[in-house]
Design a protein around this motif. Structure first.
Motif, PDB file in Angstrom:
ATOM      1  N   VAL A 197      34.671  20.410  71.398  1.00 17.86           N
ATOM      2  CA  VAL A 197      33.264  20.804  71.264  1.00 17.86           C
ATOM      3  C   VAL A 197      33.181  22.286  71.603  1.00 17.86           C
ATOM      4  O   VAL A 197      33.803  22.746  72.563  1.00 17.86           O
ATOM      5  CB  VAL A 197      32.360  19.984  72.217  1.00 17.86           C
ATOM      6  CG1 VAL A 197      30.929  20.471  72.164  1.00 17.86           C
ATOM      7  CG2 VAL A 197      32.441  18.505  71.858  1.00 17.86           C
ATOM      8  N   LEU A 198      32.430  23.022  70.823  1.00 14.37           N
ATOM      9  CA  LEU A 198      32.272  24.457  71.043  1.00 14.37           C
ATOM     10  C   LEU A 198      30.799  24.798  70.895  1.00 14.37           C
ATOM     11  O   LEU A 198      30.180  24.426  69.888  1.00 14.37           O
ATOM     12  CB  LEU A 198      33.118  25.226  70.032  1.00 14.37           C
ATOM     13  CG  LEU A 198      33.238  26.730  70.169  1.00 14.37           C
ATOM     14  CD1 LEU A 198      33.869  27.112  71.513  1.00 14.37           C
ATOM     15  CD2 LEU A 198      34.081  27.294  69.041  1.00 14.37           C
ATOM     16  N   ALA A 199      30.236  25.446  71.892  1.00 13.58           N
ATOM     17  CA  ALA A 199      28.827  25.844  71.879  1.00 13.58           C
ATOM     18  C   ALA A 199      27.905  24.641  71.663  1.00 13.58           C
ATOM     19  O   ALA A 199      26.867  24.746  71.009  1.00 13.58           O
ATOM     20  CB  ALA A 199      28.565  26.914  70.823  1.00 13.58           C
ATOM     21  N   GLY A 200      28.319  23.481  72.162  1.00 12.60           N
ATOM     22  CA  GLY A 200      27.501  22.285  72.057  1.00 12.60           C
ATOM     23  C   GLY A 200      27.611  21.561  70.736  1.00 12.60           C
ATOM     24  O   GLY A 200      26.909  20.572  70.500  1.00 12.60           O
ATOM     25  N   HIS A 201      28.503  22.018  69.852  1.00 17.47           N
ATOM     26  CA  HIS A 201      28.667  21.395  68.537  1.00 17.47           C
ATOM     27  C   HIS A 201      30.087  20.846  68.411  1.00 17.47           C
ATOM     28  O   HIS A 201      31.045  21.493  68.820  1.00 17.47           O
ATOM     29  CB  HIS A 201      28.432  22.420  67.418  1.00 17.47           C
ATOM     30  CG  HIS A 201      27.098  23.055  67.468  1.00 17.47           C
ATOM     31  ND1 HIS A 201      25.945  22.406  67.075  1.00 17.47           N
ATOM     32  CD2 HIS A 201      26.706  24.278  67.892  1.00 17.47           C
ATOM     33  CE1 HIS A 201      24.908  23.216  67.240  1.00 17.47           C
ATOM     34  NE2 HIS A 201      25.347  24.356  67.739  1.00 17.47           N
ATOM     35  N   VAL A 258      23.596  28.453  65.780  1.00 18.79           N
ATOM     36  CA  VAL A 258      24.814  28.590  66.573  1.00 18.79           C
ATOM     37  C   VAL A 258      24.840  29.995  67.169  1.00 18.79           C
ATOM     38  O   VAL A 258      24.594  30.973  66.472  1.00 18.79           O
ATOM     39  CB  VAL A 258      26.073  28.373  65.700  1.00 18.79           C
ATOM     40  CG1 VAL A 258      27.337  28.619  66.499  1.00 18.79           C
ATOM     41  CG2 VAL A 258      26.076  26.982  65.095  1.00 18.79           C
ATOM     42  N   ASP A 259      25.154  30.070  68.467  1.00 16.15           N
ATOM     43  CA  ASP A 259      25.334  31.363  69.124  1.00 16.15           C
ATOM     44  C   ASP A 259      26.437  32.125  68.387  1.00 16.15           C
ATOM     45  O   ASP A 259      27.543  31.607  68.200  1.00 16.15           O
ATOM     46  CB  ASP A 259      25.724  31.119  70.589  1.00 16.15           C
ATOM     47  CG  ASP A 259      26.018  32.399  71.322  1.00 16.15           C
ATOM     48  OD1 ASP A 259      27.114  32.965  71.102  1.00 16.15           O
ATOM     49  OD2 ASP A 259      25.180  32.835  72.123  1.00 16.15           O
ATOM     50  N   LEU A 260      26.147  33.352  67.951  1.00 13.48           N
ATOM     51  CA  LEU A 260      27.101  34.105  67.145  1.00 13.48           C
ATOM     52  C   LEU A 260      28.427  34.347  67.867  1.00 13.48           C
ATOM     53  O   LEU A 260      29.480  34.398  67.230  1.00 13.48           O
ATOM     54  CB  LEU A 260      26.499  35.434  66.693  1.00 13.48           C
ATOM     55  CG  LEU A 260      25.432  35.326  65.612  1.00 13.48           C
ATOM     56  CD1 LEU A 260      24.867  36.690  65.266  1.00 13.48           C
ATOM     57  CD2 LEU A 260      25.984  34.649  64.374  1.00 13.48           C
ATOM     58  N   PRO A 265      36.277  24.158  62.263  1.00 13.63           N
ATOM     59  CA  PRO A 265      34.938  24.726  62.404  1.00 13.63           C
ATOM     60  C   PRO A 265      33.956  23.819  63.140  1.00 13.63           C
ATOM     61  O   PRO A 265      34.212  22.632  63.364  1.00 13.63           O
ATOM     62  CB  PRO A 265      34.499  24.912  60.949  1.00 13.63           C
ATOM     63  CG  PRO A 265      35.182  23.790  60.224  1.00 13.63           C
ATOM     64  CD  PRO A 265      36.526  23.664  60.914  1.00 13.63           C
ATOM     65  N   LEU A 266      32.827  24.409  63.444  1.00 11.33           N
ATOM     66  CA  LEU A 266      31.730  23.676  64.064  1.00 11.33           C
ATOM     67  C   LEU A 266      31.015  22.855  63.007  1.00 11.33           C
ATOM     68  O   LEU A 266      30.740  23.338  61.909  1.00 11.33           O
ATOM     69  CB  LEU A 266      30.729  24.647  64.688  1.00 11.33           C
ATOM     70  CG  LEU A 266      31.264  25.635  65.723  1.00 11.33           C
ATOM     71  CD1 LEU A 266      30.160  26.576  66.165  1.00 11.33           C
ATOM     72  CD2 LEU A 266      31.848  24.895  66.893  1.00 11.33           C
ATOM     73  N   ASP A 267      30.682  21.635  63.357  1.00 12.87           N
ATOM     74  CA  ASP A 267      29.851  20.796  62.493  1.00 12.87           C
ATOM     75  C   ASP A 267      28.440  20.865  63.076  1.00 12.87           C
ATOM     76  O   ASP A 267      27.990  19.961  63.774  1.00 12.87           O
ATOM     77  CB  ASP A 267      30.384  19.362  62.474  1.00 12.87           C
ATOM     78  CG  ASP A 267      29.718  18.523  61.400  1.00 12.87           C
ATOM     79  OD1 ASP A 267      28.889  19.066  60.639  1.00 12.87           O
ATOM     80  OD2 ASP A 267      30.029  17.329  61.325  1.00 12.87           O
ATOM     81  N   ASN A 268      27.765  21.968  62.800  1.00 10.59           N
ATOM     82  CA  ASN A 268      26.463  22.235  63.427  1.00 10.59           C
ATOM     83  C   ASN A 268      25.296  21.569  62.712  1.00 10.59           C
ATOM     84  O   ASN A 268      24.162  21.654  63.185  1.00 10.59           O
ATOM     85  CB  ASN A 268      26.229  23.742  63.525  1.00 10.59           C
ATOM     86  CG  ASN A 268      26.110  24.407  62.178  1.00 10.59           C
ATOM     87  OD1 ASN A 268      26.799  24.030  61.229  1.00 10.59           O
ATOM     88  ND2 ASN A 268      25.252  25.399  62.087  1.00 10.59           N
ATOM     89  N   LYS A 269      25.545  20.948  61.570  1.00  3.34           N
ATOM     90  CA  LYS A 269      24.503  20.217  60.819  1.00  3.34           C
ATOM     91  C   LYS A 269      23.237  21.061  60.623  1.00  3.34           C
ATOM     92  O   LYS A 269      22.126  20.564  60.713  1.00  3.34           O
ATOM     93  CB  LYS A 269      24.180  18.897  61.506  1.00  3.34           C
ATOM     94  CG  LYS A 269      25.354  17.930  61.535  1.00  3.34           C
ATOM     95  CD  LYS A 269      24.994  16.644  62.241  1.00  3.34           C
ATOM     96  CE  LYS A 269      26.045  15.602  62.208  1.00  3.34           C
ATOM     97  NZ  LYS A 269      27.401  15.925  62.534  1.00  3.34           N
ATOM     98  N   GLY A 270      23.432  22.353  60.400  1.00  2.00           N
ATOM     99  CA  GLY A 270      22.309  23.252  60.135  1.00  2.00           C
ATOM    100  C   GLY A 270      21.650  23.838  61.370  1.00  2.00           C
ATOM    101  O   GLY A 270      20.788  24.710  61.256  1.00  2.00           O
ATOM    102  N   ALA A 271      22.038  23.395  62.558  1.00  2.00           N
ATOM    103  CA  ALA A 271      21.444  23.924  63.789  1.00  2.00           C
ATOM    104  C   ALA A 271      21.945  25.348  64.041  1.00  2.00           C
ATOM    105  O   ALA A 271      23.037  25.722  63.624  1.00  2.00           O
ATOM    106  CB  ALA A 271      21.800  23.034  64.978  1.00  2.00           C
TER     107      ALA A 271
END
Length: 189
Positions: free
Chosen positions: A175-179, A148-150, A140-146
């Motif tokens: 990296v996916l979608a900047g994350h 994310v484009d669905l 998964p993405l580790d987006n840290k709460g940011a």
């Protein structure tokens, strides 16, 4: 009525979740990690859906979530050895355990923010466990709460896998979608 997770065996239900709105479109159909990249590039338009139909003839391609009889969610899961993750240079193998990979979680618009992704992850783990998987990995993405484009959130979010009992096993170079993506694992032994 509660959400029920079942093996993905019905083509029309799979199509509802991962197929195109227009049959001639060349959408993913959740094939990108399931088949060799050369074949993935060759399959265009309706041929993609026909390939999924053929694959379903050999068994489920993951799990679907149903609200009553309406398909509302999808999770792709298979033995890692049967996916491109077996050869992926950006996502490490941390050991030789024959793990299963869970790489796509999708909930239909109008059904989001109801906990269905959590139910799908749990159902996918049960599906793999029932088929003898010693562990399940996700990336998964580790987006840290940011935000994310669905469209690119198909890999799932780290926090949802943590809530399902997965633990961080390794960082990746993906990296996916900047994350950044992380390797999460749930041991089933």
């Amino acid at each position: 009525m509660p959400i029920e997770v079942r093996p993905a065996t019905v083509f029309e239900d799979v199509r509802t979740l991962v197929g195109p709105k227009r049959p001639e479109s060349s959408v993913c159909w959740c094939l990108s990690y399931r088949i060799p990249s050369k074949l993935n590039l060759e399959l265009q338009g309706p041929a993609r859906g026909e390939h999924v139909r053929d694959l379903l003839g050999s068994g489920p391609l993951g799990v679907l979530a149903y609200d009553d009889e309406e398909p509302v969610g999808w999770a792709a899961i298979a033995p890692r050895a049967d996916t491109s993750f077996a050869r992926n240079r950006k996502i490490p193998h941390i050991d030789d355990l024959p793990v299963w990979s869970l790489w796509c979680v999708r909930v239909r618009p109008g059904h989001r923010r109801q906990g269905i992704s959590h139910t799908l992850i749990s159902g996918a783990v049960d599906f793999a466990r029932d088929r003898g998987a010693p562990a399940v990995e996700a990336y998964p993405l580790d987006n840290k709460g940011a935000k994310v484009d669905l469209t690119m959130a198909y890999a799932g979010l780290r926090k949802n896998f943590e809530a399902a009992g997965f633990t961080h096993a390794a960082d990746t170079a993906s990296v996916l979608a900047g994350h950044p993506r992380v390797l999460m694992r749930r041991d089933l032994r």
